[in-house]
Enzyme design. Structure first.
Site, PDB file in Angstrom:
ATOM      1  N   LYS A  18       0.850  -1.206   0.000  1.00 34.21           N
ATOM      2  CA  LYS A  18       0.000   0.000   0.000  1.00 34.21           C
ATOM      3  C   LYS A  18       0.882   1.252   0.000  1.00 34.21           C
ATOM      4  CE  LYS A  18      -0.329  -0.325   5.055  1.00 34.21           C
ATOM      5  NZ  LYS A  18      -1.158  -0.850   6.167  1.00 34.21           N
ATOM      6  N   TYR A  57      14.375  30.204   8.344  1.00 34.46           N
ATOM      7  CA  TYR A  57      13.145  30.853   8.832  1.00 34.46           C
ATOM      8  C   TYR A  57      13.152  30.913  10.355  1.00 34.46           C
ATOM      9  CZ  TYR A  57      10.968  30.246   4.209  1.00 34.46           C
ATOM     10  OH  TYR A  57      10.660  30.290   2.880  1.00 34.46           O
TER      11      TYR A  57
HETATM   12  C1  LIG Z   1      -0.419  -1.822   6.837  1.00 36.53           C
HETATM   13  C2  LIG Z   1      -0.984  -3.125   7.273  1.00 36.53           C
HETATM   14  C3  LIG Z   1      -0.160  -4.250   7.400  1.00 36.53           C
HETATM   15  C4  LIG Z   1       1.356  -4.173   7.276  1.00 36.53           C
HETATM   16  O1  LIG Z   1       1.853  -3.598   8.464  1.00 36.53           O
HETATM   17  P1  LIG Z   1       3.431  -3.462   8.720  1.00 36.53           P
HETATM   18  O2  LIG Z   1       3.511  -3.016  10.133  1.00 36.53           O
HETATM   19  O3  LIG Z   1       3.919  -2.432   7.775  1.00 36.53           O
HETATM   20  O4  LIG Z   1       4.022  -4.786   8.480  1.00 36.53           O
HETATM   21  C5  LIG Z   1      -0.748  -5.462   7.677  1.00 36.53           C
HETATM   22  N1  LIG Z   1      -2.092  -5.572   7.864  1.00 36.53           N
HETATM   23  C6  LIG Z   1      -2.917  -4.496   7.776  1.00 36.53           C
HETATM   24  C7  LIG Z   1      -4.362  -4.671   8.007  1.00 36.53           C
HETATM   25  C8  LIG Z   1      -2.388  -3.246   7.495  1.00 36.53           C
HETATM   26  O5  LIG Z   1      -3.193  -2.188   7.436  1.00 36.53           O
END
Ligand SMILES: *Cc1c(COP(=O)(O)O)cnc(C)c1O
Length: 356
Positions: A32, A252
């Site tokens: 993702k 800044y």
């Molecule tokens: C993002 C996510 C993962 C992966 O999590 P990591 O900590 O990056 O390994 C697994 N399951 C779900 C439901 C997620 O949203």
């Protein structure tokens, strides 16, 4: 002059193989948010080549974009099934992770319309309280089988609250809650572990693990030494070096003031490129083998480092991320986590994919 983001696809594949070796069941890959900022279109095919057969995105659109790159693989969208989206899931062969009775009803209606069974994952609520089916909904599904008519429940899953802390008792509580809930779905496979969950031992592995962050070299279980190979190297050239007299400030707000005659190097990298504004006066880069401190405000496109103590010149590279100073370390300096560093890297670096 160009800042380079080097991404080691071979290390990502090796990290997946390492995680796959930890458990008896299947090991998926979470890709993702563009594979945590590193490029899902590059990363996912390399993982498929390594043997990964199941991929998770958050959104349907992310999943659809990967479909042509992953022939034969299962692709799931974690964020559920929105109204009117069922036809797109089916057209692109994406499996939904169903998160409510309403979503189940939508998927069931699609199955009835098509007169075929449609596969899905169900996400069960065990404490995170975001998107998942609470216990009452599971009981309703158990007591009225017609609610799942036409749906082939492939896997029931849940997600950990505090997997990064092995001793946190909530892990065991979630495991117990999950086991109580999955009894309503005999025959379905089971999945609980994300990256940190993958390191909690065999009780948490079940039929499918869902690592994301660990693939990308993050240490998601900080109490343990990092077993994952580092994946990213980020380096940027010094655009200019400014000589400051004591009393002169940088950036800044003038939040850093020279206490001695100082040499300040400016890089063309800022908070639009994944440094954080909270890195102000707190970050580190590396010149050769020597850490140099970030001084002054991080601005959108520029950042400044104190190179008084190193023989740096304009055009020399400072290293912002590598094996010595990874995303976890850079994150700690900004009060965030490596996940946020990687997903914030943005599109302005010259990306070089290596190791594939
Ligand atoms: C993002 C996510 C993962 C992966 O999590 P990591 O900590 O990056 O390994 C697994 N399951 C779900 C439901 C997620 O949203």
């Amino acid at each position: 002059m160009t800042a380079f983001l080097d991404i080691d696809l071979g290390a990502i594949a090796d990290n997946w193989r390492f995680l796959a070796g930890l458990n008896q069941g299947e090991t998926a890959a979470v890709v993702k948010a563009d594979a945590y900022g590193l490029g899902a279109a590059q990363v996912a095919p390399v993982l498929a080549e390594a043997g990964c057969k199941t991929f998770f995105t958050a959104h349907l659109a992310e999943a659809v974009a990967l479909r042509p790159l992953l022939p034969g693989a299962r692709i799931l969208a974690l964020n559920g099934l929105e109204p009117h989206a069922a036809a797109d899931f089916i057209a692109h062969d994406i499996m939904p992770v169903l998160c409510s009775l309403e979503e189940i009803a939508l998927w069931r209606a699609a199955a009835v319309r098509l007169e075929r069974r449609l596969p899905a994952f169900l996400h069960l609520e065990t404490g995170l309280n975001r998107l998942a089916l609470p216990a009452q909904a599971c009981a309703a599904l158990r007591d009225d089988r017609a609610l799942l008519e036409g749906i082939a429940v492939d896997t029931v899953m849940t997600h950990l609250i505090a997997g990064e802390a092995p001793e946190d008792e909530r892990n065991q509580r979630q495991l117990a809650a999950f086991l109580a809930m999955v009894a309503a779905f005999p025959g379905a496979k089971r999945s609980i572990a994300n990256s940190p969950g993958s390191f909690l031992g065999a009780d948490f592995h079940f039929d499918l693990t869902r690592p994301g962050a660990a693939l990308y070299g993050l240490n998601t279980s900080p109490a343990q030494p990092r077993p994952m190979l580092p994946v990213v190297r980020l380096s940027a050239p010094i655009l200019q070096i400014r000589d400051l007299a004591p009393g002169e400030s940088v950036g800044y707000g003038g939040l850093w003031t020279a206490q001695r005659p100082s040499r300040i190097a400016t890089l063309g990298v800022g908070y639009a490129d994944g440094l954080h504004r909270t890195h102000t006066n707190r970050g580190t880069a590396i010149f050769d083998d020597t850490p140099v401190p970030l001084v002054g405000r991080v601005s959108m496109d520029l950042v400044t480092f104190d190179v008084t103590d190193v023989p740096a010149n304009p055009g020399d590279m400072l290293v912002l991320l590598d094996t010595r100073h990874g995303a976890d370390e850079l994150a700690q300096e900004a009060g965030t986590i490596g996940y946020e560093i990687l997903t914030s890297l943005g599109r302005r670096y010259k990306r070089r994919y290596i190791g594939a």
